[in-house]
Design an enzyme around this catalytic site. Structure first.
Site, mmCIF file in Angstrom:
data_model
loop_
_atom_site.group_PDB
_atom_site.id
_atom_site.type_symbol
_atom_site.label_atom_id
_atom_site.label_comp_id
_atom_site.label_asym_id
_atom_site.label_seq_id
_atom_site.Cartn_x
_atom_site.Cartn_y
_atom_site.Cartn_z
ATOM 1 N N ARG A 1 -42.419 -34.652 13.481
ATOM 2 C CA ARG A 1 -41.725 -35.930 13.214
ATOM 3 C C ARG A 1 -41.045 -36.485 14.453
ATOM 4 O O ARG A 1 -40.844 -37.705 14.551
ATOM 5 C CB ARG A 1 -40.697 -35.743 12.072
ATOM 6 C CG ARG A 1 -41.351 -35.564 10.724
ATOM 7 C CD ARG A 1 -40.350 -35.451 9.594
ATOM 8 N NE ARG A 1 -41.048 -35.260 8.314
ATOM 9 C CZ ARG A 1 -40.480 -34.780 7.217
ATOM 10 N NH1 ARG A 1 -39.197 -34.428 7.235
ATOM 11 N NH2 ARG A 1 -41.172 -34.647 6.109
ATOM 12 N N GLN B 1 -34.256 -22.909 3.275
ATOM 13 C CA GLN B 1 -35.436 -22.190 2.794
ATOM 14 C C GLN B 1 -35.354 -20.731 3.214
ATOM 15 O O GLN B 1 -35.596 -19.818 2.418
ATOM 16 C CB GLN B 1 -36.709 -22.829 3.357
ATOM 17 C CG GLN B 1 -36.948 -24.245 2.817
ATOM 18 C CD GLN B 1 -38.127 -24.939 3.452
ATOM 19 O OE1 GLN B 1 -38.683 -24.473 4.446
ATOM 20 N NE2 GLN B 1 -38.512 -26.078 2.892
ATOM 21 N N ARG C 1 -42.392 -38.544 4.242
ATOM 22 C CA ARG C 1 -41.208 -39.245 4.752
ATOM 23 C C ARG C 1 -41.598 -40.280 5.812
ATOM 24 O O ARG C 1 -40.952 -41.310 5.943
ATOM 25 C CB ARG C 1 -40.188 -38.253 5.319
ATOM 26 C CG ARG C 1 -39.896 -37.096 4.360
ATOM 27 C CD ARG C 1 -38.493 -37.038 3.853
ATOM 28 N NE ARG C 1 -38.300 -35.835 3.067
ATOM 29 C CZ ARG C 1 -37.960 -35.799 1.778
ATOM 30 N NH1 ARG C 1 -37.743 -36.911 1.108
ATOM 31 N NH2 ARG C 1 -37.812 -34.654 1.151
ATOM 32 N N SER D 1 -35.377 -30.344 -3.908
ATOM 33 C CA SER D 1 -34.911 -28.968 -3.656
ATOM 34 C C SER D 1 -34.448 -28.302 -4.944
ATOM 35 O O SER D 1 -34.750 -27.132 -5.203
ATOM 36 C CB SER D 1 -33.741 -28.982 -2.663
ATOM 37 O OG SER D 1 -34.180 -29.385 -1.398
ATOM 38 N N ASP E 1 -33.999 -34.304 6.550
ATOM 39 C CA ASP E 1 -35.176 -35.025 6.057
ATOM 40 C C ASP E 1 -35.026 -36.538 6.183
ATOM 41 O O ASP E 1 -35.994 -37.277 5.959
ATOM 42 C CB ASP E 1 -35.440 -34.655 4.598
ATOM 43 C CG ASP E 1 -35.808 -33.177 4.455
ATOM 44 O OD1 ASP E 1 -36.384 -32.618 5.407
ATOM 45 O OD2 ASP E 1 -35.516 -32.594 3.397
ATOM 46 N N SER F 1 -31.364 -23.060 7.994
ATOM 47 C CA SER F 1 -32.467 -23.390 7.084
ATOM 48 C C SER F 1 -32.172 -22.846 5.696
ATOM 49 O O SER F 1 -32.037 -21.634 5.507
ATOM 50 C CB SER F 1 -33.782 -22.799 7.605
ATOM 51 O OG SER F 1 -34.725 -22.726 6.556
HETATM 52 C C1 S3P Z 1 -35.298 -27.530 1.843
HETATM 53 C C2 S3P Z 1 -34.719 -27.246 3.036
HETATM 54 C C3 S3P Z 1 -34.995 -27.996 4.271
HETATM 55 C C4 S3P Z 1 -35.642 -29.338 3.989
HETATM 56 C C5 S3P Z 1 -36.754 -29.214 2.997
HETATM 57 C C6 S3P Z 1 -36.234 -28.662 1.680
HETATM 58 C C7 S3P Z 1 -34.970 -26.700 0.664
HETATM 59 O O1 S3P Z 1 -35.887 -27.242 5.078
HETATM 60 O O2 S3P Z 1 -36.124 -29.899 5.177
HETATM 61 O O3 S3P Z 1 -37.318 -30.490 2.757
HETATM 62 O O4 S3P Z 1 -35.257 -27.116 -0.479
HETATM 63 O O5 S3P Z 1 -34.398 -25.610 0.847
HETATM 64 P P1 S3P Z 1 -35.326 -26.081 6.047
HETATM 65 O O6 S3P Z 1 -34.753 -25.040 5.192
HETATM 66 O O7 S3P Z 1 -36.530 -25.579 6.793
HETATM 67 O O8 S3P Z 1 -34.340 -26.742 6.945
#
Ligand code: S3P
Length: 464
Positions: free
Chosen positions: A379, A201, A424, A50, A348, A199
């Site tokens: 998953r 992201q 994973r 990340s 994750d 989230s």
């Molecule tokens: C991440 C946020 C998570 C995670 C992904 C990386 C990030 O996803 O599962 O592997 O770097 O912001 P979500 O934001 O969809 O939960």
């Protein structure tokens, strides 16, 4: 040529860059033999995925040249590097003896990204494509985004909807999945967004757009998601106000170059920790890992299961606390309940925690894990099916995952798993072989290249 063979030290700004693609997933099956010895000693896992993505994307947005070090060299991060090159950033990073990427990134700054000549292929990387939408929303260009078969199935409306509220446009209209194109605008309006999901992201995409919008943009989450963006942006000269579950940025700010040192990835560390928890006689130290509480929910769950695990802070990498995670095998693990509010801090790690829960006494419940259905694969279904092969009863009840543990569980001989191209899952099912008493075969084990290319070498080194 595999993605990891592509040169990364040449600056490119003129073309769409084919990146990591699990469409290239092999039909190949890898045999994972039980480790000859317990895991002992110390290991350093590669840079956090990340933070690596953010170091590349934020440096590309900045005025001037940023220096990045400890960046994860994996297929996913190469997708981000390829994307920002296609948009005009100059990336000059080189592989270090420890396998990480270090070097300089010259960003587009106030000139903005350039119009790429073709679609940007984000490979398998959800973080690349979703954050990129927020990066592109404030600029007068139209960019087509696509990805591999897995990424093309994953939901994108969750990002497009708030960015549309701010003024960006997406085609085809109402697009829910890739490929799609985004047309940005210099006239973005700030929003206050009540996110339906926790989230990072989604939060990051909105905040990145909000930095260029008129007014203050806020994101409220149902539970706190990882906060790397909030911790990193001030280093790039961007002020952020945040508290767990909410974050705000003022519009009209600009990015300035910054130095970023990436700590080890707790999500990769989790596989080593669970391997040591499962293999009798093991005792390991995982060094230089981010100890960000928003990421180490797996440690808290293993503690509650009775595992011998501890964390020792040793310093920081930028604003990220980091240190050593120590884990030893114990004979007896007990089931536990993992509440919905904790899920974002271990999202994750659920596949590998589910494997540990399969060895614990009692029924472990992971509440509100519906998000697992829209990760690189479904998953939730994969965990239920994979644990079934071990003779462990696991089931989904609504969005909750239940696992009826079997203390002393011994996996039967001749097991075969399919990673389904999901890194994973490849690592999770490999632990059945590495820590068990019979070899297991895994179809497309090579999916580990997405986040931890040296996984097999690292775990085998610990058992030498
Ligand atoms: C991440 C946020 C998570 C995670 C992904 C990386 C990030 O996803 O599962 O592997 O770097 O912001 P979500 O934001 O969809 O939960």
């Amino acid at each position: 040529m595999s993605t990891n063979d592509q040169p990364v030290s040449t600056a490119r700004s003129d073309a769409a860059v084919p990146c990591a693609s699990s469409d290239a997933a092999t039909e190949q099956t890898t045999l994972i033999e039980p480790l000859a010895r317990p895991l002992t000693g110390a290991v350093r896992v590669p840079g956090d995925k990340s933070i690596s993505h953010r170091s590349v994307l934020f440096s590309a947005m900045a005025e001037g040249t940023s220096h990045v070090s400890g960046v994860l060299d994996s297929a996913d991060v190469r997708s981000s590097i390829g994307a920002v090159r296609a948009l005009g950033a100059e990336v000059n990073v080189e592989k270090q003896p420890d396998g990480s990427l270090t070097g300089d990134i010259r960003g587009w700054g106030s000139a903005g990204p350039s119009q790429p000549t073709g679609a940007i292929d984000c490979g398998n990387s959800g973080t690349t494509v979703r954050l990129l939408m927020g990066v592109l929303a404030p600029w007068d260009i139209t960019v087509e985004l696509t990805g591999d078969a897995s990424l093309r199935r994953r939901p994108m409306r969750r990002i497009a909807a708030p960015l549309e509220m701010m003024g960006a446009r997406f085609a085809p209209e109402g697009a829910t999945t890739l490929p799609l194109s985004i047309s940005g605008t210099r006239d973005l309006a700030a929003i206050s967004y009540d996110s339906p999901i926790a989230s990072a992201q989604l939060k990051t995409a909105i905040l990145l757009a909000g930095i260029f919008a008129s007014g203050t943009t806020g994101v409220y989450e149902p539970a706190p998601s990882r906060n790397h963006t909030e911790l990193m942006l001030p280093g790039f000269g961007v002020a952020v106000e945040s508290a767990p579950g909410e974050a705000f940025v003022r519009g009209g700010q600009s990015f300035h170059a910054c130095d970023v040192d990436v700590p080890g990835d707790p999500s990769s560390a989790a596989f080593m920790a669970c391997a040591a928890a499962l293999r009798p006689g093991s005792s390991i130290d995982i060094e230089n890992v981010s100890l960000n509480e928003a990421r180490i929910g797996f440690v808290r769950v293993l503690e509650r299961m009775g595992a011998a695990i501890s964390v020792k802070p040793t310093g920081s990498a930028g604003e990220e606390p980091c240190g050593t995670i120590s884990v030893s095998h114990v004979e007896h693990l007990r089931a536990c309940e993992v509440m919905g509010r904790e899920i974002a801090s271990l999202v994750d790690e659920i596949p590998v925690l589910a494997l540990v829960a399969a060895h614990a006494e009692g029924t472990t419940v992971f509440h509100e894990v519906g998000e697992l259905r829209v990760k690189e694969t479904d998953r939730l279904a994969a965990i239920v099916e994979g644990l079934g092969k071990l003779g462990v009863h696991a089931w989904a009840e609504g969005d909750d995952l239940h696992i009826e543990g079997v203390p002393g569980l011994v996996a039967p001989a001749g097991l075969a798993f399919d990673s389904l191209g999901d890194h994973r899952l490849a690592m999770t099912w490999s632990l059945v072989g590495f820590t068990g008493t019979h070899p297991v075969s895994i179809r497309d084990f090579e999916a580990v290249r997405v986040s931890y290319p040296g996984f097999r070498a690292d775990i085998e080194r610990l058992a030498k």
